[in-house]
Design a protein around this motif. Structure first.
Motif: not given
Ligand SMILES: Nc1ncnc2c1ncn2[C@@H]1O[C@H](COP(=O)(O)OP(=O)(O)OP(=O)(O)O)[C@@H](O)[C@H]1O
Ligand SMILES: [Mg+2]
Length: 477
Positions: A401-403, A431-433, A460-464
């Protein structure tokens, strides 16, 4: 066509057999009845004329004979024992010897009576019965008895053309019925075969098209029953294939695009360095550092792509073992704490101890790593990230979970897709792909688990992540 032909042969043969039997029956019945009537008439007349020949004179006998013949609508002849005609109701054959078979049977062979129907040709029929244009004639002969035995024979020439005509009309009716039924059956069969084969023909046509590479073809889903189901299943399959084809194309183009960008950046920097040999050393150093960073990025993307393809091909086998998930979580958090600290973020955790699970250590590690990595990337400096591990019924539940920036509702269902990024520009900076979460979802799926996200933009978001305690949802012992 084969079924149609078989249908016809069966219907045709059965009808022909039935029709032949029926006409045979009718003709037998009519003939037997007529034979009985004519034989009886000949017998009673023979009785009458046998005694009249003893008593009456020839004129009276002739009159009587003509009356009786008219009454029967036939011809009566009286013959002596030699077969010579004595009296003829037509007054034509008197004195002639008649070689009619029935007369021969009575006079020469000694039978009491004889009867036969013939088709001797129109001339003979006309001569014998006086009936024009008729083809059939019948002869009934009966012995004439006097007081001292046989004195000759009576010949009754009967007109049977009427009976034969009605028999023929029955036959004609049957043939007409047969033709009508055959035509109706033909039309019905053609119609049925059209109804039955059209969907199959459609299906095979579109399959051929699909085989040539056109995945957009669909067949109409008409009618009901199995054929409709076939069409529906086919369309579903076609849609899925098309979908897969599209996502594969998109994947390839996305991948090439992702790889091209760092390459292009590096090329520009390299060219600048080549054409400006006298550039300041610090700038050159900075360029080289940037290029090094781009190379890292490329390597990262390629590693991710390889991971994904290996999982797609199912060639990346699971190395299942008993894992202390609590320890694994603690370790990952510990590893990432300095990174968070660098950005002034608080990485907190609440991890239930001694939770064990059947799974693949490095894959589960990557799941948690990717999620925490995202949480840090998409949370402002000084933000807060909480990692928790809990046991729930027969599931292990990870929460990250983040804010941070959060994810808009319309993007939430796409973030697990390959190369999907919410904010393209920002993600490029960080640096995200867009491969991280699709890898996570696939890895979680390999463990029989599920991943969901709850998020409010700006909050914020919460991944479960929910993982069954036993690998494969409790199948392994
Ligand atoms: N905790 C989060 N808070 C906000 N947005 C998120 C969060 N996690 C993921 N995302 C969104 O989801 C998208 C996809 O995430 P993903 O991890 O697949 O790719 P990435 O982080 O951009 O690149 P990579 O992980 O391949 O380096 C991200 O680009 C971001 O926009
Ligand atoms: Mg990521």
């Amino acid at each position: 066509m084969k079924i149609l032909l078989a249908f016809f042969v069966v219907v045709g043969i059965s009808f022909l057999v039935a029709a032949t039997n029926l006409t045979g029956l009718v003709s037998n019945y009519l003939t037997a009845q007529r034979t009985r009537e004519d034989t009886q008439a000949a017998e009673s007349l023979a009785g009458i004329f046998g005694s009249l020949m003893q008593t009456a004179d020839s004129a009276a006998l002739n009159n009587r004979l003509q009356e009786s013949a008219e009454g029967l609508d036939g011809r009566l002849l009286l013959l002596d024992t030699d077969g010579k005609v004595q009296f003829d109701s037509f007054n034509a054959f008197c004195g002639q010897r008649l070689a009619v078979p029935e007369v021969v049977r009575v006079l020469a062979l000694g039978e009491i009576s004889a009867y036969g129907m013939y088709r001797p040709g129109r001339d003979t029929v006309a001569r014998m019965s006086g009936e024009a244009e008729a083809e059939y004639v019948a002869y009934g002969a009966h012995e004439l008895l006097g007081p001292r035995g046989r004195i000759g024979a009576l010949l009754y020439i009967s007109r049977v053309q009427g009976m034969m005509d009605s028999l023929r009309s029955v036959q004609l009716q049957l043939i007409t019925t047969f033709i009508v039924i055959a035509v109706a059956a033909l039309i019905l069969a053609l119609f049925l075969s059209r109804v039955l084969t059209t969907p199959i023909v459609n299906l095979s046509k579109s399959m051929r098209k699909m085989g040539k590479g056109d995945l957009s073809v669909r067949v109409p889903e008409k009618g009901s029953g199995e054929l409709r189901q076939l069409a529906e299943n086919y369309n579903t399959m076609a849609a899925q294939l098309e979908n897969m084809d599209q996502s594969r194309n998109q994947f390839v183009s996305n991948a090439s695009h992702e790889l091209k960008t760092p390459l292009a950046t590096m090329k520009i920097m390299l060219e600048t360095m080549i054409y400006q040999p006298d550039m300041p050393a610090e700038v050159r150093q900075e360029f080289m550092a940037d290029m090094n960073h781009e190379i890292d990025r490329l390597t990262g993307i390629i590693t991710d792509l390889l991971t994904l393809t290996r999982m797609d091909n199912k060639s990346d086998a699971m190395k299942v073992e008993e894992i202390d998930l609590s320890a694994l979580t603690v370790e990952t958090v510990r590893l990432l704490t300095p990174v968070a600290r660098k950005r002034g973020q608080h990485l907190e955790s609440s991890i239930a101890p001694d939770l064990y699970l059947q799974g693949d250590r490095s894959k589960l590690n990557q799941v948690l790593y990717n999620l925490i990595d995202n949480a840090m990337k998409y949370t402002q400096d000084g933000g807060e990230i909480r990692v928790s591990l809990q046991a729930e019924a027969d599931q292990m539940v990870w929460q990250v979970k983040d804010n941070g920036v959060g994810i808009p509702a319309e993007d939430q269902e796409h973030i697990f897709d390959r190369f999907y990024r919410v904010d393209k520009a920002r993600s490029r900076e960080t640096g995200g792909t867009g491969l991280g979460l699709s890898i996570v979802r696939q890895l979680v799926g390999m463990h029989g688990g599920q991943i969901t996200v709850e998020s409010q933009p700006g909050q914020g978001s919460c991944f479960i992540v929910r993982l069954p305690r036993q690998e494969g949802g409790g199948q392994a012992s």
